[in-house]
Design a protein around this motif. Structure first.
Motif, PDB file in Angstrom:
ATOM      1  N   HIS A  16     -52.955  25.660  35.531  1.00 31.19           N
ATOM      2  CA  HIS A  16     -53.176  26.982  35.055  1.00 31.19           C
ATOM      3  C   HIS A  16     -53.226  27.890  36.191  1.00 31.19           C
ATOM      4  CE1 HIS A  16     -53.924  24.851  31.398  1.00 31.19           C
ATOM      5  NE2 HIS A  16     -54.154  26.114  30.772  1.00 31.19           N
ATOM      6  N   ASP A  25     -57.458  22.064  26.310  1.00 30.45           N
ATOM      7  CA  ASP A  25     -56.413  23.294  26.171  1.00 30.45           C
ATOM      8  C   ASP A  25     -55.771  23.535  24.848  1.00 30.45           C
ATOM      9  OD1 ASP A  25     -54.466  24.688  28.255  1.00 30.45           O
ATOM     10  OD2 ASP A  25     -53.463  24.166  26.318  1.00 30.45           O
ATOM     11  N   HIS A  62     -53.105  24.233  23.336  1.00 37.78           N
ATOM     12  CA  HIS A  62     -51.703  23.896  23.202  1.00 37.78           C
ATOM     13  C   HIS A  62     -51.430  22.345  23.394  1.00 37.78           C
ATOM     14  CE1 HIS A  62     -51.302  27.994  23.597  1.00 37.78           C
ATOM     15  NE2 HIS A  62     -50.486  27.856  22.587  1.00 37.78           N
ATOM     16  N   SER A  65     -43.703  28.284  30.703  1.00 31.15           N
ATOM     17  CA  SER A  65     -44.877  27.585  29.759  1.00 31.15           C
ATOM     18  C   SER A  65     -44.652  26.250  29.158  1.00 31.15           C
ATOM     19  CB  SER A  65     -45.303  28.720  28.876  1.00 31.15           C
ATOM     20  OG  SER A  65     -44.517  28.788  27.408  1.00 31.15           O
ATOM     21  N   CYS A  66     -45.572  25.683  28.552  1.00 33.01           N
ATOM     22  CA  CYS A  66     -45.470  24.472  27.927  1.00 33.01           C
ATOM     23  C   CYS A  66     -44.773  24.574  26.481  1.00 33.01           C
ATOM     24  CB  CYS A  66     -46.957  23.925  27.680  1.00 33.01           C
ATOM     25  SG  CYS A  66     -48.030  24.961  26.894  1.00 33.01           S
ATOM     26  N   CYS A  95     -48.380  27.254  35.073  1.00 28.86           N
ATOM     27  CA  CYS A  95     -48.464  27.710  33.726  1.00 28.86           C
ATOM     28  C   CYS A  95     -48.110  29.303  33.968  1.00 28.86           C
ATOM     29  CB  CYS A  95     -49.738  27.954  33.448  1.00 28.86           C
ATOM     30  SG  CYS A  95     -50.429  26.156  32.865  1.00 28.86           S
ATOM     31  N   CYS A 140     -47.649  32.704  32.074  1.00 28.99           N
ATOM     32  CA  CYS A 140     -47.950  32.538  30.565  1.00 28.99           C
ATOM     33  C   CYS A 140     -49.347  33.105  30.367  1.00 28.99           C
ATOM     34  CB  CYS A 140     -47.825  31.026  30.131  1.00 28.99           C
ATOM     35  SG  CYS A 140     -48.608  30.756  28.549  1.00 28.99           S
ATOM     36  N   ASN A 144     -46.092  31.271  24.501  1.00 33.10           N
ATOM     37  CA  ASN A 144     -46.642  31.203  23.210  1.00 33.10           C
ATOM     38  C   ASN A 144     -47.560  32.154  22.849  1.00 33.10           C
ATOM     39  OD1 ASN A 144     -48.770  30.435  24.723  1.00 33.10           O
ATOM     40  ND2 ASN A 144     -48.006  28.311  24.778  1.00 33.10           N
TER      41      ASN A 144
HETATM   42  S1  SF4 Z   1     -48.208  26.890  30.006  1.00 41.89           S
HETATM   43 FE1  SF4 Z   1     -49.423  28.748  28.998  1.00 41.89          FE
HETATM   44  S2  SF4 Z   1     -50.059  27.818  27.097  1.00 41.89           S
HETATM   45 FE2  SF4 Z   1     -49.206  26.031  28.164  1.00 41.89          FE
HETATM   46  S3  SF4 Z   1     -51.052  25.190  28.886  1.00 41.89           S
HETATM   47 FE3  SF4 Z   1     -50.418  26.760  30.496  1.00 41.89          FE
HETATM   48  S4  SF4 Z   1     -51.131  28.579  29.986  1.00 41.89           S
HETATM   49 FE4  SF4 Z   1     -51.832  27.138  28.267  1.00 41.89          FE
END
Ligand code: SF4
Lengths: 197, 455
Positions: free
Chosen positions: B63, B128, B130, B334-335, B395, B398, B417
């Motif tokens: 993150h 988290d 997600h 992003s994830c 991340c 995001c 997202n």
């Molecule tokens: S990519 Fe975005 S939504 Fe996914 S874990 Fe990282 S901060 Fe969270």
């Protein structure tokens, strides 16, 4: 965790739906490695301009509103699971948050930090906002033991749901971990019988 | 009794019930990262206890990390300290760590599946939201708060109220240039940002079955954006093929037979069911400040009650079309959409093209493994030639926490997202869309309808 049962206080109204935890505590303030001090950045970008000047018309900057109860619009606490949102709420000085609907993770996080989330009907919520609009220092009361939330100036009250386990925790200031650690035997027995691939 | 997939997995993980009806649920796998773990480790230290099973715990830094020059010390002091704290905690408690520079480092929800740590039938948690991503493999995976991170570290258990179950079935086949991202944005636009609250969702139907694992992860990933605790998809041959290619998943007959057995019984009932037709789904985009505010990319910004604050923030007006709107930033990562399949799709489209002059476009792979694979396939060169910047895993933009942010007031078509106010940086205005829509926007310099693209 601080126990909570009865409380009477004025309330701060936030009649906005879908307030997400990124608003409650923006991500850039999640760099701290302790639990303290998040109140300072509670609703940071709604409270302050970029130059750190307070945004005058935001309710938290309006001295006529204060208290330990936050009354917010539907679907409060949606989005990120960050427990920092609950820490910020508590650190800022709220003990109770009232809405017509809470996002799941936020609700759990709040209770794990001694904050009581109270779900009321959309109508009741609406009338709370009306009461505060007419009388900013209107008092509200909670009685957790009896599952009661009372709008003192109108005398209107409502019951709210909370499961018995969580209620006991909040009333006594217990947290889940104390209880889980006492289940050592059950957990070991489960691990012995579990088959995993 | 006929059971749903969710109930089967949940039931097999109940350690015991407690009087109020809550249940103590056993957790098989725990992923941790730098942002939501330090206070949990501190809690363990205060109690003088360790992790119940370090072998069930995996840590990564994602993150709060830069996505350029990851070999250098992190510039920003607080971020550097937070990441260092994770490293120190993992060292002290003996937790497997994929830190910056490690060949397995990446976004927590990208690495779990690709390493084969995420398996069907498991219960998986992470601090988290997600974490729902992992449900694509037919497991119960959900996000938790830091107090719960500490509980899982100490006991591998959580005290939970059983969520209700929902099934969302997507019938038929998807149209051209319609992707998993469009499906989930479509679903959330129909159910709203709170429509799934209290539920665990199973996705089913022909359109879902036809998706790759990467695409299934995109769908499960965003379950949380309609308020659901998680999403899941029953394992099938696609799942098994994927797992057999990962380093950690078992390859035994028994394991495969078990995975195959994981499905909802015919005739089992859900607390809620929705059905949609794939043919009705077209490329989607969001216009507002929650992921439920999505429209067909060709539609006009709707005039809904109480959307004024949102539209003001976005600098949009009801009745306006997003198609053709100039956009100066494009973020692919992003994830939700940073897996190799996403990068292939983007590279395939931009090959031989040039991004528009007004656009800053960056592509952030979800993991070191994705980054390496992109290099092996030469995607990095294609992207660079088209003027896209390929970053290192994290991340990134995001969440507006690390160095990567979208400037205030700017529009960004993002494959992430969340389009919340300030999510990609203070004042940043996010349009969520599929990787192809993002790529095509970068090339055109404005929002385009990818269903019109000739392949
Ligand atoms: S990519 Fe975005 S939504 Fe996914 S874990 Fe990282 S901060 Fe969270």
């Amino acid at each position: 965790m601080k126990p909570i049962n009865r409380l009477t206080s004025t309330a701060v109204p936030l009649p906005i739906a879908d307030i997400d935890t990124d608003q409650i505590i923006p991500a850039r303030f999640l760099k701290a490695i302790t639990r303290e001090g998040f109140g300072e950045n509670f609703f940071r970008d709604w409270r302050f301009h970029k130059n750190d000047e307070p945004i005058q018309d935001f309710v938290l900057n309006n001295p006529i509103y204060s208290g330990e109860i936050l009354i917010a619009g539907r679907n409060f606490g949606c989005g990120s699971s960050r427990e920092h949102a609950a820490w910020a709420l508590a650190d800022y000085g709220f003990r109770v948050v009232v809405s017509s609907f809470f996002a799941d993770i936020f609700k759990g996080n709040a209770m794990n930090n001694g904050i009581l989330p109270i779900t009321v009907s959309e109508d009741f919520l609406h009338r709370c906002f009306e009461t505060i609009e007419a009388q900013p220092n209107a008092p509200f009361s909670i009685n957790l033991e009896k599952n009661l939330f009372i709008n003192e100036s109108t005398g209107e009250s409502t019951t709210f749901e909370i499961d018995d386990y969580k209620k006991t925790c909040l009333l006594n200031g217990y947290d889940d971990l104390d209880f889980l650690l006492s289940l050592e035997q059950d957990i070991s027995a489960f691990e012995k019988r579990q088959v995993i691939y | 009794m006929k059971k749903t997939l969710f109930d089967k997995i949940w039931d097999s993980h109940v350690v015991r019930e407690i009087p109020s009806g809550r249940e103590v649920l056993y957790i098989d796998r725990h992923f941790i990262h730098e942002v939501t773990s330090p206070q949990a480790f501190d809690g363990l230290k205060r109690r003088g206890i360790g992790l119940r099973h370090v072998s069930k715990t995996t840590a990564t830094a994602d993150h709060n990390v830069p996505t350029i020059n990851q070999h250098l010390p992190i510039k920003e002091a607080q971020s550097r300290e937070q990441v260092a704290k994770l490293y120190a905690n993992c060292e002290e408690f003996g937790v497997e760590l994929y830190g910056l520079g490690h060949e397995k480092q990446g976004i927590v929800h990208v690495i779990g599946p690709e390493l084969g740590l995420t398996k069907p039938g498991m219960t998986i948690v992470c601090g988290d939201s997600h974490t729902s991503t992992h449900g694509a493999f037919g497991c119960i995976a959900f996000g938790i708060g830091t107090s719960q991170v500490e509980q899982v570290m100490a006991t591998n258990c959580l005290i939970l109220a059983r969520p209700k179950t929902m099934r969302i079935t997507i019938n038929g086949r998807l149209g051209k240039n319609v992707f998993a991202k469009d499906i989930i944005l479509y679903i959330i636009s129909k159910l709203t940002a709170a429509g799934g609250t209290g539920y665990f969702v199973e996705y089913a139907g022909e359109a879902i079955r036809s998706l790759s694992m990467e695409a299934r992860m995109t769908i499960c990933n965003m379950s949380i954006e309609m308020g659901a605790r998680g999403g899941m998809i029953a394992p099938d041959q696609t799942t098994i093929d994927y797992l057999l290619n990962t380093p950690n998943a078992p390859k035994s007959e028994e394991a495969i037979a078990f995975w195959r057995s994981l499905k909802t019984d015919e005739g089992a009932t859900f607390d809620k069911e929705y059905e949609f037709e794939a043919a009705d789904i077209t490329p989607m985009i969001t216009y507002g400040t929650n992921p439920g505010m999505g429209i067909k990319i060709t539609a006009e910004v709707p005039n809904l009650p109480n959307s004024e604050k949102s539209l003001n923030y976005m600098g949009l007006q009801a009745g306006e079309q997003l198609l053709g709107k100039q956009v100066n930033y494009v973020f692919i990562g992003s994830c939700t959409n940073s897996r190799i399949e996403d990068l292939r799709l983007v590279a395939d489209y931009v090959k031989g093209k040039q991004k528009a002059d007004n656009v800053t476009a960056f592509v952030v792979p979800g993991s070191k493994q994705v980054e390496r694979q992109a290099q092996v396939e030469g995607l990095d060169k294609i992207l660079a030639a088209a003027g896209f910047e390929l970053r290192e895993p994290g991340c990134s933009a995001c969440l507006g926490m690390n160095e990567d942010k979208i400037p205030s007031g700017e529009y960004c078509v993002s494959t992430s997202n969340r389009n919340f106010e300030g999510r990609q940086g203070p004042g940043a205005r996010t349009f969520l869309a599929s990787p192809l829509t993002a790529a095509a926007t970068a090339i055109a310099g404005h929002i385009v309808d990818v269903s019109l693209i000739e392949n």
